[in-house]
Design an enzyme around this catalytic site. Structure first.
Site, PDB file in Angstrom:
ATOM      1  CE  LYS A 199      82.465 140.734  78.476  1.00  9.03           C
ATOM      2  NZ  LYS A 199      81.098 141.224  78.261  1.00  9.03           N
ATOM      3  CE  LYS A 252      81.950 137.131  80.200  1.00 14.16           C
ATOM      4  NZ  LYS A 252      80.878 137.893  79.600  1.00 14.16           N
TER       5      LYS A 252
HETATM    6  C1  PBG Z   1      77.658 141.062  77.022  1.00 13.22           C
HETATM    7  C2  PBG Z   1      78.175 139.778  77.571  1.00 13.22           C
HETATM    8  C3  PBG Z   1      78.913 138.776  76.908  1.00 13.22           C
HETATM    9  C4  PBG Z   1      79.055 137.731  77.812  1.00 13.22           C
HETATM   10  C5  PBG Z   1      78.453 138.130  78.994  1.00 13.22           C
HETATM   11  N1  PBG Z   1      77.931 139.396  78.837  1.00 13.22           N
HETATM   12  C6  PBG Z   1      79.370 138.690  75.514  1.00 13.22           C
HETATM   13  C7  PBG Z   1      80.430 139.572  75.002  1.00 13.22           C
HETATM   14  O1  PBG Z   1      81.011 140.386  75.700  1.00 13.22           O
HETATM   15  O2  PBG Z   1      80.661 139.463  73.798  1.00 13.22           O
HETATM   16  C8  PBG Z   1      79.749 136.419  77.517  1.00 13.22           C
HETATM   17  C9  PBG Z   1      79.199 135.239  78.252  1.00 13.22           C
HETATM   18  C10 PBG Z   1      79.548 133.899  77.718  1.00 13.22           C
HETATM   19  O3  PBG Z   1      80.315 133.743  76.747  1.00 13.22           O
HETATM   20  O4  PBG Z   1      79.040 132.946  78.301  1.00 13.22           O
HETATM   21  N2  PBG Z   1      78.611 142.068  76.932  1.00 13.22           N
HETATM   22 ZN    ZN Z   2      77.929 143.887  75.685  1.00  9.17          ZN
END
Ligand code: PBG
Ligand code: ZN
Length: 329
Positions: A199, A252
């Site tokens: 991520k 992601k």
């Molecule tokens: C929570 C989380 C996030 C996303 C998924 N789980 C946001 C972040 O890390 O700031 C992002 C999903 C998206 O942008 O569609 N940690």
């Molecule tokens: Zn988070």
């Protein structure tokens, strides 16, 4: 005359020939996962469109049920739940409350649709007053090991409510092992961990933070989410999570990281999921609404690209729409 160049066009001359030699299968309904934002509120008519995500809503439990009903009728097989609690604190206590909003949403959906695969996002940012994914020191540092028990408690509470899979998205080190151990200890040996292993700290999450009301009050997430310049590091993260017991992995964002999907696909054997995040969705919608691109075609091309890169499952805000329009098999 000798052929001196490649005649690639020979196999592109008709739709039938193109179909015959096509390398990547079209989208399947069963590989799509639809995210939902569930709000803790007594007002069961509550339904608010996310300004930066056209067609996506914050939903009360009552509205969620109606929304999922339509989607299931259209063939949806899996959902990913995010919660927006009524109150936040510095321990994210609403994240692991027995009757928290995600826990209630899981119970509701599993009662109505036992076959629906209900996946929960396990993180603390939506529940923390400061919006970070872990416990914060007065100096603004995010504590790693102190956060793990809270994540494990959250995952267990989701499993207790009936979640089919838990998906930790916090990027704390060691959380997959902590969650696996906690699940096993109370008998949830069959609950898979779908880890957000890779991520990146991405600006593409902008619209999501509106939707989930989870923007950090100060600082950013760069001390825990990955640097977008790094590819080799994705292999370290992916292999570490597999070693800790992750059953499947998420990468992601998705579109700008096709190289990472391919790299990880070739290096590990667990199923891979690509998450087409909020910013990817919003950009396609915005250009489509302006008439600058053919939204439907770009949507399908963007997702096909993720399958071609090696993803087995796709989390996408387009999932509902694709099924409604009959664009997946
Ligand atoms: C929570 C989380 C996030 C996303 C998924 N789980 C946001 C972040 O890390 O700031 C992002 C999903 C998206 O942008 O569609 N940690
Ligand atoms: Zn988070």
């Amino acid at each position: 005359m000798d052929t001196v160049f490649h005649r690639g066009r020979r196999l592109r001359r008709s739709p039938q020939l193109r179909a015959l030699v096509r390398e990547t299968a079209p989208l399947l309904a069963e590989e799509l996962i639809m995210p939902y934002f569930v709000v803790e509120t007594d007002d069961q008519s509550f339904r608010k469109e996310v300004a930066s995500m056209p067609g996506q809503y914050q939903l009360s439990l009552g509205q969620l049920e109606g929304q999922v009903e339509q989607a299931v009728d259209n063939g949806l097989g899996a959902v990913l739940l995010f919660g927006i609690p009524a109150s936040k604190d510095a321990q994210a206590s609403a994240a692991y409350a027995e009757n928290g909003i995600v826990q209630e949403a899981v119970r509701l959906l599993k009662r109505r649709w036992p076959q629906l695969v209900v996946i929960t996002d396990v993180c603390l940012c939506e529940y923390m007053s400061h919006g970070h994914c872990g416990i914060l020191t007065p100096h603004g540092a995010v504590l790693n090991d102190e956060t793990l028990p809270l994540l494990a408690k959250t995952a267990v509470s989701h499993a207790r409510a009936g979640a089919d899979m838990v998906a930790p998205s916090d990027m704390m080190d060691g959380r997959v092992a902590a969650i696996r151990q906690a699940l096993d200890a109370v008998g949830f040996v069959q609950t898979p961990v779908l880890s957000y292993a890779v991520k990146y700290a991405s600006a593409y999450y902008g619209p999501f933070r509106d939707a989930a009301e989870s923007a950090p009050a100060s600082g950013d997430r760069k001390s825990y989410q990955m640097d977008s310049a790094n590819a080799r590091e994705a292999l370290l993260e992916a292999r570490a999570d597999v070693a800790e017991g992750a059953d499947a992995l998420i990468i992601k964002p998705a579109g700008p990281y096709g190289d990472i999907i391919r790299l990880v696909r070739d290096a590990v054997d667990v199923p891979l999921c690509a998450y087409q995040v909020s910013g990817e969705y919003s950009m396609i919608c915005a250009a489509g609404q302006n008439g600058w691109i053919d939204q439907k075609a770009v949507m399908l091309e963007s997702l096909l690209g993720l399958k071609r890169a090696g993803a087995d499952m796709l989390i996408t805000y387009f999932a509902e729409g694709i099924l409604r329009q009959g664009l997946a098999r």
